[in-house]
Structure formats: structure tokens, C-alpha cells
Write a protein that holds these residues in place. Structure first.
Motif, mmCIF file in Angstrom:
data_model
loop_
_atom_site.group_PDB
_atom_site.id
_atom_site.type_symbol
_atom_site.label_atom_id
_atom_site.label_comp_id
_atom_site.label_asym_id
_atom_site.label_seq_id
_atom_site.Cartn_x
_atom_site.Cartn_y
_atom_site.Cartn_z
ATOM 1 N N ILE A 1 0.837 -1.204 0.000
ATOM 2 C CA ILE A 1 0.000 0.000 0.000
ATOM 3 C C ILE A 1 0.871 1.253 0.000
ATOM 4 O O ILE A 1 0.617 2.211 -0.747
ATOM 5 N N ASN A 2 1.907 1.251 0.835
ATOM 6 C CA ASN A 2 2.802 2.413 0.874
ATOM 7 C C ASN A 2 3.484 2.646 -0.470
ATOM 8 O O ASN A 2 3.685 3.795 -0.882
ATOM 9 N N GLN A 3 3.846 1.560 -1.159
ATOM 10 C CA GLN A 3 4.439 1.707 -2.484
ATOM 11 C C GLN A 3 3.439 2.348 -3.454
ATOM 12 O O GLN A 3 3.803 3.213 -4.247
ATOM 13 N N LYS A 4 2.190 1.920 -3.365
ATOM 14 C CA LYS A 4 1.150 2.496 -4.228
ATOM 15 C C LYS A 4 0.959 3.977 -3.925
ATOM 16 O O LYS A 4 0.698 4.785 -4.836
ATOM 17 N N LEU A 5 1.113 4.351 -2.654
ATOM 18 C CA LEU A 5 0.918 5.743 -2.251
ATOM 19 C C LEU A 5 2.208 6.562 -2.337
ATOM 20 O O LEU A 5 2.210 7.749 -2.009
ATOM 21 N N GLY A 6 3.298 5.928 -2.773
ATOM 22 C CA GLY A 6 4.562 6.637 -2.894
ATOM 23 C C GLY A 6 5.263 6.896 -1.578
ATOM 24 O O GLY A 6 6.101 7.797 -1.484
ATOM 25 N N LYS A 7 4.956 6.103 -0.558
ATOM 26 C CA LYS A 7 5.545 6.303 0.775
ATOM 27 C C LYS A 7 6.642 5.276 1.023
ATOM 28 O O LYS A 7 6.601 4.489 1.971
ATOM 29 N N THR A 8 7.668 5.303 0.175
ATOM 30 C CA THR A 8 8.742 4.312 0.278
ATOM 31 C C THR A 8 9.535 4.464 1.567
ATOM 32 O O THR A 8 9.879 3.469 2.220
ATOM 33 N N ALA A 9 9.857 5.694 1.941
ATOM 34 C CA ALA A 9 10.663 5.915 3.146
ATOM 35 C C ALA A 9 9.959 5.361 4.378
ATOM 36 O O ALA A 9 10.599 4.746 5.246
ATOM 37 N N GLU A 10 8.636 5.566 4.470
ATOM 38 C CA GLU A 10 7.874 5.046 5.605
ATOM 39 C C GLU A 10 7.916 3.521 5.625
ATOM 40 O O GLU A 10 8.044 2.901 6.684
ATOM 41 N N ALA A 11 7.822 2.914 4.445
ATOM 42 C CA ALA A 11 7.832 1.452 4.359
ATOM 43 C C ALA A 11 9.187 0.893 4.782
ATOM 44 O O ALA A 11 9.265 -0.112 5.499
ATOM 45 N N VAL A 12 10.278 1.531 4.345
ATOM 46 C CA VAL A 12 11.620 1.086 4.729
ATOM 47 C C VAL A 12 11.799 1.176 6.244
ATOM 48 O O VAL A 12 12.302 0.240 6.883
ATOM 49 N N ALA A 13 11.383 2.302 6.828
ATOM 50 C CA ALA A 13 11.517 2.487 8.276
ATOM 51 C C ALA A 13 10.726 1.426 9.034
ATOM 52 O O ALA A 13 11.186 0.903 10.065
ATOM 53 N N LEU A 14 9.553 1.074 8.536
ATOM 54 C CA LEU A 14 8.721 0.079 9.205
ATOM 55 C C LEU A 14 9.375 -1.303 9.133
ATOM 56 O O LEU A 14 9.353 -2.064 10.114
#
Length: 210
Positions: free
Chosen positions: A53-66
Motif C-alpha cells: 500500500i505504501n508503495q502504491k501511495l509513494g511512501k517508500t521511506a515510511e515502508a523502509v523504516a517500518l
């Protein structure tokens, strides 16, 4: 555990409706419940959905941190060498490959790729294949051609790609079984992979086999 599993199902319904923010918020809450219950398989599966979902929303940095936070949690609870850890490493490798951190992606694939081979999960196997293809495509042409395969090794690799076992390759090419195994080892070394699946995925990405 029940709350975490239920959160996953409810979030899936929101995701199918295109309500990605709601789905992500529910999954994040469920992830914490699953970690608290020490169900790390469920936590890793939930993390895979959050990252998608984060990739779809362009939130790569948040996904990496998680992913990094989840790995730290797993390692603190001495689950670092088990399958859930491998799953998270592969998920993180995919994110880093997309972000252009090829060294980080390779490092995480080395840590997690071998572990997830034991899983009967189409999602994870597809993700491993995707990451292998991204890493192969990222290599400079000169690096891709280092240590070219011999004609016999290409022949063996082609049969591996068709799903032949070592014994079948031995019979097909009239080679001793130990000779076939030796070809396998040299193919893995030259292609810088650990197993048959990765060898075939890389060969397909490089156009060596179809």
C-alpha cells in the motif's frame, strides 16, 4: 492474536474498495497486535500488505523504516534467524532496489532469500523473483558478462529452466551425476546466486534463457 488476524481481514476489505489510507491504518494496528502475540508469520504477512500500500501511495521511506523497525523487534526477541525475519529482509530488499540502493538490496537478499525458499508462499516466491530480476537488471553490462558460461553450462542451465532434475539432466546429456552437480556449482558461482531458482530468474532477466 485474534484481533491482529481480524484487522488483516478488515483491512483487506478496505483495500479492495480502494480505501488505502484506512486499510493501512488498520494494518498498522494489527501489526502491533501480532508482534505482541509473537505471531511473526502473521506480522510479516501484514507487513507485506502495508508495504504494498505504501508503495502504491509513494511512501517508500515510511515502508523502509517500518521494515527496519520490525526487524529490530524480531531480533530483540531472538527470532532473527527464522523464516519471518527472512520474509522481512526480502520485503526490504524489494523496497531498497526500487529506491536505487542496490548494495542494501543485495545485502538483505543474502540475509533473507535462502530462508524464504522453505516457505510455500506464492507471494514471497514472486517477490524473490521480482527482486532477483531488479538486481540483475541493475548490473552494468560489463559486470553481467563477467565469467561467461561455457556452452555445456548454458546447456545445463537451459534444462534447469525447463524443470529437469540433476538425474534427468545426467540422462539427457549422458553425463555423470557428479559432473552435472559440478556444472551447477560453477553456474551458481558465475551468476552469483545460491540456488536453481535464482540462477534461472537471473538468466531470464539477462535474456540467456526464456
Amino acid at each position: 492474536l485474534l484481533q491482529g488476524a481480524t484487522a488483516y481481514r478488515v483491512a483487506e476489505a478496505h483495500r479492495e474498495l480502494g480505501e488505502y489510507d484506512q486499510a493501512c491504518a488498520i494494518l498498522l494496528a494489527g501489526l502491533e497486535m501480532l508482534k505482541a502475540s509473537e505471531n511473526y508469520f502473521g506480522a510479516a504477512a501484514t507487513l507485506l500488505r502495508i508495504v504494498a500500500i505504501n508503495q502504491k501511495l509513494g511512501k517508500t521511506a515510511e515502508a523502509v523504516a517500518l521494515c527496519e523497525e520490525t526487524l529490530n523487534h524480531i531480533e530483540e526477541h531472538q527470532w532473527g534467524n527464522l523464516l519471518p525475519s527472512g520474509m522481512v529482509h526480502v520485503i526490504l530488499a524489494d523496497l531498497l532496489a526500487d529506491a536505487g540502493d542496490i548494495a542494501g538490496a543485495r545485502r538483505n537478499m543474502e540475509l533473507g532469500g535462502g530462508l524464504v525458499e522453505q516457505l510455500e508462499s506464492q507471494d514471497m516466491h514472486a517477490l524473490v523473483k521480482s527482486v532477483d530480476e531488479k538486481l540483475a537488471a541493475s548490473a552494468p553490462p560489463a559486470q553481467q558478462l563477467v565469467d561467461p558460461l561455457s556452452p555445456r553450462e548454458l546447456e545445463v542451465l537451459g534444462l534447469i529452466a525447463q524443470g529437469h532434475t540433476n538425474r534427468q539432466i545426467s540422462d539427457e546429456l549422458f553425463l555423470a551425476l557428479d559432473t552435472v552437480k559440478g556444472h551447477n556449482r560453477r553456474i551458481f558461482e558465475k551468476r552469483r546466486v545460491r540456488n536453481r531458482t535464482q540462477a534461472v530468474n537471473k538468466a531470464v532477466a539477462l535474456g540467456i534463457v526464456k
